[in-house]
Design an enzyme around this catalytic site. Structure first.
Site, PDB file in Angstrom:
ATOM      1  N   ASP A  96      34.014 -31.798  18.750  1.00  0.00           N
ATOM      2  CA  ASP A  96      33.006 -30.750  18.947  1.00  0.00           C
ATOM      3  C   ASP A  96      31.790 -30.859  18.042  1.00  0.00           C
ATOM      4  O   ASP A  96      31.083 -29.875  17.826  1.00  0.00           O
ATOM      5  CB  ASP A  96      33.672 -29.385  18.729  1.00  0.00           C
ATOM      6  CG  ASP A  96      34.231 -29.231  17.320  1.00  0.00           C
ATOM      7  OD1 ASP A  96      34.010 -30.121  16.480  1.00  0.00           O
ATOM      8  OD2 ASP A  96      34.879 -28.201  17.040  1.00  0.00           O
ATOM      9  N   GLU A 118      40.427 -35.076  22.081  1.00  0.00           N
ATOM     10  CA  GLU A 118      40.534 -33.690  21.589  1.00  0.00           C
ATOM     11  C   GLU A 118      39.691 -32.750  22.473  1.00  0.00           C
ATOM     12  O   GLU A 118      38.808 -32.032  22.014  1.00  0.00           O
ATOM     13  CB  GLU A 118      40.144 -33.544  20.118  1.00  0.00           C
ATOM     14  CG  GLU A 118      40.690 -32.275  19.484  1.00  0.00           C
ATOM     15  CD  GLU A 118      40.197 -32.024  18.068  1.00  0.00           C
ATOM     16  OE1 GLU A 118      39.042 -31.588  17.890  1.00  0.00           O
ATOM     17  OE2 GLU A 118      40.981 -32.274  17.136  1.00  0.00           O
ATOM     18  N   GLU A 132      29.859 -25.615  17.425  1.00  0.00           N
ATOM     19  CA  GLU A 132      30.960 -26.475  17.898  1.00  0.00           C
ATOM     20  C   GLU A 132      31.520 -26.065  19.259  1.00  0.00           C
ATOM     21  O   GLU A 132      31.834 -26.924  20.082  1.00  0.00           O
ATOM     22  CB  GLU A 132      32.079 -26.517  16.859  1.00  0.00           C
ATOM     23  CG  GLU A 132      31.750 -27.306  15.593  1.00  0.00           C
ATOM     24  CD  GLU A 132      30.952 -26.517  14.563  1.00  0.00           C
ATOM     25  OE1 GLU A 132      30.741 -25.293  14.759  1.00  0.00           O
ATOM     26  OE2 GLU A 132      30.529 -27.111  13.559  1.00  0.00           O
ATOM     27  N   HIS A 214      33.466 -24.802   5.177  1.00  0.00           N
ATOM     28  CA  HIS A 214      32.151 -25.375   5.482  1.00  0.00           C
ATOM     29  C   HIS A 214      31.484 -24.788   6.715  1.00  0.00           C
ATOM     30  O   HIS A 214      30.343 -25.117   7.008  1.00  0.00           O
ATOM     31  CB  HIS A 214      32.285 -26.886   5.682  1.00  0.00           C
ATOM     32  CG  HIS A 214      33.098 -27.257   6.898  1.00  0.00           C
ATOM     33  ND1 HIS A 214      32.568 -27.290   8.161  1.00  0.00           N
ATOM     34  CD2 HIS A 214      34.396 -27.583   7.036  1.00  0.00           C
ATOM     35  CE1 HIS A 214      33.510 -27.641   9.024  1.00  0.00           C
ATOM     36  NE2 HIS A 214      34.632 -27.817   8.366  1.00  0.00           N
ATOM     37  N   ARG A 216      29.341 -23.272   9.534  1.00  0.00           N
ATOM     38  CA  ARG A 216      27.968 -22.753   9.502  1.00  0.00           C
ATOM     39  C   ARG A 216      27.926 -21.228   9.561  1.00  0.00           C
ATOM     40  O   ARG A 216      27.125 -20.598   8.890  1.00  0.00           O
ATOM     41  CB  ARG A 216      27.171 -23.316  10.685  1.00  0.00           C
ATOM     42  CG  ARG A 216      26.407 -24.568  10.362  1.00  0.00           C
ATOM     43  CD  ARG A 216      25.640 -25.043  11.586  1.00  0.00           C
ATOM     44  NE  ARG A 216      24.585 -25.974  11.235  1.00  0.00           N
ATOM     45  CZ  ARG A 216      24.764 -27.215  10.840  1.00  0.00           C
ATOM     46  NH1 ARG A 216      25.988 -27.683  10.705  1.00  0.00           N
ATOM     47  NH2 ARG A 216      23.744 -27.996  10.549  1.00  0.00           N
ATOM     48  N   HIS A 247      32.729 -29.104  -0.067  1.00  0.00           N
ATOM     49  CA  HIS A 247      31.974 -29.838   0.964  1.00  0.00           C
ATOM     50  C   HIS A 247      30.562 -30.130   0.451  1.00  0.00           C
ATOM     51  O   HIS A 247      29.982 -29.306  -0.264  1.00  0.00           O
ATOM     52  CB  HIS A 247      31.936 -28.958   2.221  1.00  0.00           C
ATOM     53  CG  HIS A 247      31.495 -29.669   3.462  1.00  0.00           C
ATOM     54  ND1 HIS A 247      30.202 -30.066   3.671  1.00  0.00           N
ATOM     55  CD2 HIS A 247      32.179 -30.044   4.573  1.00  0.00           C
ATOM     56  CE1 HIS A 247      30.101 -30.651   4.864  1.00  0.00           C
ATOM     57  NE2 HIS A 247      31.302 -30.654   5.428  1.00  0.00           N
TER      58      HIS A 247
HETATM   59  C1  UD1 Z   1      29.694 -31.081  10.423  1.00  0.00           C
HETATM   60  C2  UD1 Z   1      29.943 -30.653  11.878  1.00  0.00           C
HETATM   61  C3  UD1 Z   1      31.149 -29.717  11.950  1.00  0.00           C
HETATM   62  C4  UD1 Z   1      32.352 -30.344  11.283  1.00  0.00           C
HETATM   63  C5  UD1 Z   1      31.992 -30.751   9.861  1.00  0.00           C
HETATM   64  C6  UD1 Z   1      33.139 -31.456   9.208  1.00  0.00           C
HETATM   65  C7  UD1 Z   1      28.086 -30.319  13.445  1.00  0.00           C
HETATM   66  C8  UD1 Z   1      26.964 -29.444  13.847  1.00  0.00           C
HETATM   67  N1  UD1 Z   1      28.766 -29.912  12.358  1.00  0.00           N
HETATM   68  O1  UD1 Z   1      29.296 -29.937   9.685  1.00  0.00           O
HETATM   69  O2  UD1 Z   1      31.440 -29.448  13.306  1.00  0.00           O
HETATM   70  O3  UD1 Z   1      33.388 -29.401  11.259  1.00  0.00           O
HETATM   71  O4  UD1 Z   1      30.872 -31.639   9.885  1.00  0.00           O
HETATM   72  O5  UD1 Z   1      33.000 -31.538   7.831  1.00  0.00           O
HETATM   73  O6  UD1 Z   1      28.318 -31.332  14.040  1.00  0.00           O
HETATM   74  N2  UD1 Z   1      26.363 -33.980   3.487  1.00  0.00           N
HETATM   75  C9  UD1 Z   1      26.264 -34.976   2.531  1.00  0.00           C
HETATM   76  N3  UD1 Z   1      27.142 -36.032   2.605  1.00  0.00           N
HETATM   77  C10 UD1 Z   1      28.117 -36.131   3.556  1.00  0.00           C
HETATM   78  C11 UD1 Z   1      28.209 -35.092   4.506  1.00  0.00           C
HETATM   79  C12 UD1 Z   1      27.322 -34.042   4.466  1.00  0.00           C
HETATM   80  O7  UD1 Z   1      25.419 -34.921   1.644  1.00  0.00           O
HETATM   81  O8  UD1 Z   1      28.864 -37.111   3.554  1.00  0.00           O
HETATM   82  C13 UD1 Z   1      25.395 -32.852   3.447  1.00  0.00           C
HETATM   83  C14 UD1 Z   1      23.979 -33.307   3.865  1.00  0.00           C
HETATM   84  O9  UD1 Z   1      23.034 -32.597   3.127  1.00  0.00           O
HETATM   85  C15 UD1 Z   1      23.932 -32.883   5.334  1.00  0.00           C
HETATM   86  C16 UD1 Z   1      24.707 -31.577   5.267  1.00  0.00           C
HETATM   87  O10 UD1 Z   1      25.783 -31.835   4.363  1.00  0.00           O
HETATM   88  O11 UD1 Z   1      22.639 -32.738   5.838  1.00  0.00           O
HETATM   89  C17 UD1 Z   1      25.214 -31.045   6.587  1.00  0.00           C
HETATM   90  O12 UD1 Z   1      25.925 -32.036   7.337  1.00  0.00           O
HETATM   91  P1  UD1 Z   1      26.197 -31.743   8.917  1.00  0.00           P
HETATM   92  O13 UD1 Z   1      27.012 -32.863   9.452  1.00  0.00           O
HETATM   93  O14 UD1 Z   1      24.941 -31.422   9.606  1.00  0.00           O
HETATM   94  O15 UD1 Z   1      27.006 -30.394   8.890  1.00  0.00           O
HETATM   95  P2  UD1 Z   1      28.449 -30.068   8.352  1.00  0.00           P
HETATM   96  O16 UD1 Z   1      28.389 -28.711   7.776  1.00  0.00           O
HETATM   97  O17 UD1 Z   1      28.931 -31.187   7.521  1.00  0.00           O
HETATM   98  N1  UDP Z   2      39.819 -33.728   4.204  1.00  0.00           N
HETATM   99  C1  UDP Z   2      39.636 -34.773   3.297  1.00  0.00           C
HETATM  100  N2  UDP Z   2      39.133 -34.472   2.060  1.00  0.00           N
HETATM  101  C2  UDP Z   2      38.787 -33.210   1.695  1.00  0.00           C
HETATM  102  C3  UDP Z   2      38.949 -32.160   2.638  1.00  0.00           C
HETATM  103  C4  UDP Z   2      39.455 -32.459   3.886  1.00  0.00           C
HETATM  104  O1  UDP Z   2      39.943 -35.927   3.589  1.00  0.00           O
HETATM  105  O2  UDP Z   2      38.346 -33.011   0.539  1.00  0.00           O
HETATM  106  C5  UDP Z   2      40.332 -34.050   5.552  1.00  0.00           C
HETATM  107  C6  UDP Z   2      41.473 -33.201   6.066  1.00  0.00           C
HETATM  108  O3  UDP Z   2      42.727 -33.783   5.769  1.00  0.00           O
HETATM  109  C7  UDP Z   2      41.211 -33.141   7.564  1.00  0.00           C
HETATM  110  C8  UDP Z   2      39.700 -33.272   7.695  1.00  0.00           C
HETATM  111  O4  UDP Z   2      39.256 -33.798   6.438  1.00  0.00           O
HETATM  112  O5  UDP Z   2      41.798 -34.228   8.240  1.00  0.00           O
HETATM  113  C9  UDP Z   2      39.041 -31.962   7.986  1.00  0.00           C
HETATM  114  O6  UDP Z   2      37.668 -32.090   7.868  1.00  0.00           O
HETATM  115  P1  UDP Z   2      36.686 -30.841   7.810  1.00  0.00           P
HETATM  116  O7  UDP Z   2      37.415 -29.654   7.289  1.00  0.00           O
HETATM  117  O8  UDP Z   2      35.472 -31.282   7.079  1.00  0.00           O
HETATM  118  O9  UDP Z   2      36.248 -30.656   9.326  1.00  0.00           O
HETATM  119  P2  UDP Z   2      36.855 -29.849  10.565  1.00  0.00           P
HETATM  120  O10 UDP Z   2      38.234 -30.316  10.777  1.00  0.00           O
HETATM  121  O11 UDP Z   2      36.742 -28.395  10.256  1.00  0.00           O
HETATM  122  O12 UDP Z   2      35.931 -30.215  11.683  1.00  0.00           O
END
Ligand code: UD1
Ligand code: UDP
Length: 373
Positions: A96, A118, A132, A214, A216, A247
């Site tokens: 998603d 999924e 999502e 994390h 939104r 996060h």
């Molecule tokens: C995203 C997904 C969410 C998923 C989550 C898992 C969308 C809209 N959101 O949310 O569905 O549950 O990932 O964690 O697809 N950032 C870093 N380094 C990283 C990752 C993120 O610096 O490795 C920071 C950056 O500033 C980035 C921000 O986090 O711009 C947001 O990342 P983004 O993927 O847009 O949103 P998530 O909240 O991570």
């Molecule tokens: N996870 C990880 N390190 C962390 C936190 C989570 O490897 O510090 C793993 C966790 O085991 C799971 C996945 O990341 O498999 C979940 O990711 P996240 O919560 O970012 O996204 P979501 O599942 O909500 O989309």
């Protein structure tokens, strides 16, 4: 020979697609290419390293504090040359995220068959989780094949008039990844510096509360409420240790560090590598999270989960009583956590080991299905 293109961009997609990548790459009946959008960077690379996956294409799209508009547009544009070069029969997207939805659209434009791993999870409220639920519904409209983790997700798809023969119940690959991960972590030669570090900072004779967050829709007030609850829980239970891998999203990182730094029994750490995280889940007493993946993993480890959301597209474990929705109400989070800490009968009723999301064979069901086409 059939050509597969497997695409993912964030940490959870990478974890859940890794088993599929491994099996397809080892199968001589397919040519399989891997593309990462790198919607996440560091958190994606941690997973690639653990599963030893080297992508063939890397769009490297992540920008600090990125927004949905440019992220979506950049991914769709970035996929064009990759799709033209690989010319896949099948494109696999997961779940998603914005990567799933945008790659789904690009793959549809290319004429490839879109395989949605999924598929079919629903809250039926397009604003929760945001964006999502919308991403998953839209990807479901685009997809030619829907790999649904449970009978309920299949029923959701059929209710939307999805063709019955295109929906296959497989279980969730998150369990395939978890079993592989636990095996690797428990093997004699496996060493992970983050695990050694956790052993130094935490006292495992105490109850460990593991926290992540994390979403939104929780940014802002929701997150402030959660932090306020954690503060009170820490103060009222000095013997309990709260560990929170924060996060990297700045909308999470900044307020969490501002509000929760300086408490003797609250440990803020960077996102943990998957190996260290699953190791820590096993050692934890309970988990407080808004994560989708963790809601799926915890029942397989027998760990109670308090979910800081009002709705979930994963109701199976809620129905079985091991996951409880507590929203972002400070009092409710404190009350439920306190009950789990002090009432062992209640704790035992929520720590039942069960596997509503899969048996570890989802990947082979997906691969076998594609082979038969
Ligand atoms: C995203 C997904 C969410 C998923 C989550 C898992 C969308 C809209 N959101 O949310 O569905 O549950 O990932 O964690 O697809 N950032 C870093 N380094 C990283 C990752 C993120 O610096 O490795 C920071 C950056 O500033 C980035 C921000 O986090 O711009 C947001 O990342 P983004 O993927 O847009 O949103 P998530 O909240 O991570
Ligand atoms: N996870 C990880 N390190 C962390 C936190 C989570 O490897 O510090 C793993 C966790 O085991 C799971 C996945 O990341 O498999 C979940 O990711 P996240 O919560 O970012 O996204 P979501 O599942 O909500 O989309």
């Amino acid at each position: 020979m059939k050509i597969n293109l497997i695409v993912f961009g964030t940490r959870p997609e990478a974890i859940k697609m890794a088993p599929l990548v491994k099996v397809f790459l080892a199968d001589p009946k397919f040519i399989t290419k891997v593309c990462v959008t790198a919607q996440h960077r560091e958190m994606l690379d941690q997973v690639l390293e653990f599963f030893e996956i080297t992508p063939d294409y890397d769009l490297n799209v992540m920008k600090p504090n990125q927004n949905l508009y440019s992220l979506t547009a950049t991914i769709i544009e970035g996929m064009k040359p990759v799709l033209e070069e690989v010319n896949p029969d099948f494109v696999y997207v997961h779940g998603d995220t914005t990567t799933s939805m945008a790659v789904g659209i690009a793959a549809f434009y290319s004429g490839a068959k879109v395989c949605h791993v999924e598929a079919g999870l629903r809250t039926f409220d397009r604003k929760y989780p945001f964006p999502e639920e919308f991403n998953r519904q839209l990807t479901g409209k685009i997809a030619d094949y829907h790999f649904a983790p449970t009978e309920l997700s299949k029923a959701n798809l059929l209710q939307e008039n999805t063709k019955k023969e295109s929906v296959i119940v497989t279980g969730n690959t998150v369990i395939d990844a978890l079993l592989f991960g636990i095996d690797k972590v428990n093997s004699n030669h496996f060493k992970e510096s983050e695990i050694e570090n956790l052993k130094e900072i935490l006292d495992f004779n105490n109850k460990i509360v593991l926290v992540t967050g994390h979403r939104r829709e929780n940014h802002g007030q929701g997150l402030l409420n959660i932090c306020s609850a954690l503060k009170t829980i820490a103060e009222n239970n000095p013997e309990v240790q709260i560990i929170y891998p924060v996060h990297l999203n700045p909308n999470v990182e900044k307020p969490v560090h501002e509000l929760l730094t300086g408490f003797a029994n609250i440990f803020l750490v960077k996102p943990l590598a998957y190996a260290a995280f699953i190791w820590l889940m096993e050692k934890s007493y309970l988990i407080i999270t808004d994560s989708g993946g963790i809601q799926e993993e915890a029942p397989s480890l027998g760990k109670p989960v308090l979910v800081t959301r009002d709705t979930t597209e994963r109701p199976e474990a809620v129905e079985e009583g091991t996951v409880l929705l507590v929203g972002t109400n400070t009092h409710k989070i404190i009350e439920e956590t306190q009950k789990l800490i002090s009432d062992s009968t209640y704790y035992n009723s929520m720590s039942m080991l069960h596997n509503p999301y899969g048996d570890g064979k989802a990947t082979s069901r997906i691969v076998n299905y594609i082979k038969e086409l």
